[in-house]
Write an enzyme that holds these catalytic residues in place. Structure first.
Site, PDB file in Angstrom:
ATOM      1  N   CYS A  35      -1.326   5.695  11.934  1.00 23.85           N
ATOM      2  CA  CYS A  35      -1.718   4.710  10.944  1.00 23.85           C
ATOM      3  C   CYS A  35      -0.806   4.791   9.720  1.00 23.85           C
ATOM      4  O   CYS A  35      -0.580   5.860   9.171  1.00 23.85           O
ATOM      5  CB  CYS A  35      -3.157   4.998  10.545  1.00 23.85           C
ATOM      6  SG  CYS A  35      -3.823   3.746   9.502  1.00 23.85           S
ATOM      7  N   GLY A  58       2.140  -5.756   8.619  1.00 27.86           N
ATOM      8  CA  GLY A  58       1.743  -7.000   7.972  1.00 27.86           C
ATOM      9  C   GLY A  58       0.267  -7.109   7.678  1.00 27.86           C
ATOM     10  O   GLY A  58      -0.560  -6.367   8.213  1.00 27.86           O
ATOM     11  N   GLU A  59      -0.054  -8.041   6.786  1.00 28.48           N
ATOM     12  CA  GLU A  59      -1.441  -8.343   6.416  1.00 28.48           C
ATOM     13  C   GLU A  59      -1.811  -9.659   7.117  1.00 28.48           C
ATOM     14  O   GLU A  59      -1.271 -10.719   6.779  1.00 28.48           O
ATOM     15  CB  GLU A  59      -1.527  -8.473   4.879  1.00 28.48           C
ATOM     16  CG  GLU A  59      -2.716  -9.235   4.346  1.00 28.48           C
ATOM     17  CD  GLU A  59      -4.076  -8.643   4.708  1.00 28.48           C
ATOM     18  OE1 GLU A  59      -4.304  -7.453   4.450  1.00 28.48           O
ATOM     19  OE2 GLU A  59      -4.911  -9.398   5.250  1.00 28.48           O
ATOM     20  N   ASN A 108      -0.986  10.207   7.183  1.00 29.29           N
ATOM     21  CA  ASN A 108       0.225  10.540   7.941  1.00 29.29           C
ATOM     22  C   ASN A 108       1.414  10.491   6.998  1.00 29.29           C
ATOM     23  O   ASN A 108       1.543   9.534   6.237  1.00 29.29           O
ATOM     24  CB  ASN A 108       0.474   9.487   9.030  1.00 29.29           C
ATOM     25  CG  ASN A 108      -0.372   9.729  10.254  1.00 29.29           C
ATOM     26  OD1 ASN A 108      -0.488  10.840  10.722  1.00 29.29           O
ATOM     27  ND2 ASN A 108      -0.970   8.657  10.756  1.00 29.29           N
ATOM     28  N   SER A 131      -7.610  -6.792  10.784  1.00 29.56           N
ATOM     29  CA  SER A 131      -7.739  -5.745   9.777  1.00 29.56           C
ATOM     30  C   SER A 131      -7.048  -6.181   8.488  1.00 29.56           C
ATOM     31  O   SER A 131      -5.860  -6.509   8.497  1.00 29.56           O
ATOM     32  CB  SER A 131      -7.098  -4.456  10.297  1.00 29.56           C
ATOM     33  OG  SER A 131      -7.119  -3.481   9.284  1.00 29.56           O
ATOM     34  N   CYS A 155       0.860  -1.194   0.000  1.00 29.22           N
ATOM     35  CA  CYS A 155       0.000   0.000   0.000  1.00 29.22           C
ATOM     36  C   CYS A 155       0.897   1.246   0.000  1.00 29.22           C
ATOM     37  O   CYS A 155       1.836   1.339   0.786  1.00 29.22           O
ATOM     38  CB  CYS A 155      -0.917   0.000   1.219  1.00 29.22           C
ATOM     39  SG  CYS A 155      -1.903  -1.502   1.360  1.00 29.22           S
TER      40      CYS A 155
END
Ligand code: SF4
Length: 342
Positions: free
Chosen positions: A335, A160-161, A292, A192, A117
């Site tokens: 975040c 991490g995912e 951010n 999440s 991302c």
């Protein structure tokens, strides 16, 4: 065989005691109480074990308790970020966020991340490896017992995912949830995801409606979302929505959606209208978070007025919106910022 205790669900420990020692639930629950609830590595000194000296002697050296070493602690007012060094020298970050009566712990599930991302520092680090169960639960052990914080909520929103490390994450959830141990209620645990649809489907199949699911959205048309979240090219919005529509929620359960507003990229009134359309008819609580700053991605937070207008448009369309003014920016705990201090 040595057992990695922080990575062992209670039922597995009971089987281990039964098979190797002819003992069972009673001693397994005492061990859980001492280690998980009390943070006592010297659990063999508990009266219940002292009463079984032969058994205790056989247990010597059969367990490994390694939550990782907390090597740095950063503080911004009541928010704490800590860095844990793992046994192979790699480091991960976790954040303790103060709530009204207790704390939320934001845990990492991988070192780095392969989702890429654009707004995320961890994504920019690339992927190093997934964490083991005990490296995930070790973060809770350290937060509670090393840093002495009362943690009641867990969010898998660190590095991490989670669905890219599905088995370890689900075992860690089981260990965290165990009533005789850490005792974190499922409704206080949030996974999440960036939208890894196979993980959402797998979780749906487990039918655990109390476990909370958060989805990082950040764009409600495929062109915008793919620009900032490469995962959208593999699992576009219609596939994501179809998976969410089939997801078993509890009676009054909701999804948590996170939307990071980036000036000029995804913060226009049209973006807000698309988002409202995407959300309908899903039951959603939407967190709006201003971007951010992260390294290597030239973008800016939204103007306050644009954020208010965006939120108002959604509210007018019946969406439940929470505006989050980012905490933890000064220590890179906001975040998308985790990974900056590694
Ligand atoms: S936002 Fe989450 S999924 Fe995306 S790169 Fe960062 S850690 Fe990975």
């Amino acid at each position: 065989m040595t057992l990695d205790i922080l990575g062992t669900p209670l039922d597995r420990l009971i089987r281990f005691f039964e098979k190797d020692f002819g003992k069972g639930r009673f001693h397994a629950e005492v061990l859980f109480r001492e280690i998980f609830k009390r943070g006592n590595p010297g659990f063999l000194q508990a009266p219940e074990f002292l009463g079984s000296p032969k058994f205790s002697a056989e247990l010597e050296g059969r367990f490994r308790l390694d939550p990782g070493e907390v090597v740095h602690i950063f503080q911004e007012e009541n928010l704490t970020k800590f860095i844990t060094r793992l046994s192979d020298g790699l480091e991960i970050e976790s954040v303790i966020i103060p709530m009204t009566r207790y704390h939320t712990l934001c845990v990492s599930s991988q070192v780095g991340c392969r989702m890429g991302c654009r707004f995320c520092e961890t994504g920019r680090m690339g992927f190093k490896r997934s964490l083991s169960v005990s490296e995930i639960t070790g973060q809770l052990y350290n937060a509670r017992h090393t840093l002495q914080k009362e943690i009641k909520n867990i969010v898998f929103m660190g590095m991490g995912e989670p669905f890219d490390n599905y088995e370890a994450v689900m075992d860690a959830v089981q260990v965290m949830n165990e009533q005789k141990g850490f005792d974190v209620a499922l409704r206080h645990i949030t996974l999440s995801t960036a939208g890894l649809v196979p993980g959402i489907r797998r979780l749906a199949g487990l039918n655990l409606p109390n476990l909370r699911l958060a989805v990082s959205i950040n764009g409600a048309d495929d062109a915008t979302r793919s620009k900032i979240m490469p995962v959208n090219r593999t699992y576009p919005l219609n596939t994501l929505k179809a998976a969410l529509m089939k997801f078993p929620l509890s009676n009054r359960g909701t999804f948590l959606f996170e939307y990071i507003l980036i000036r000029g990229l995804n913060d226009s009134p049209d973006h807000a209208r698309n988002l409202a359309d995407f959300i309908h008819p899903l039951p959603v609580r939407l967190n709006l978070i201003p971007f951010n700053p992260v390294s290597g991605f030239k973008a800016e937070p939204p103007r306050d007025s644009d954020m208010h207008e965006f939120a108002q448009l959604l509210t007018d369309k019946g969406v439940f919106v929470i505006k989050r003014w980012s905490k933890g920016r000064s220590v890179s705990a906001g975040c998308g910022q985790l990974g900056r201090n590694l």
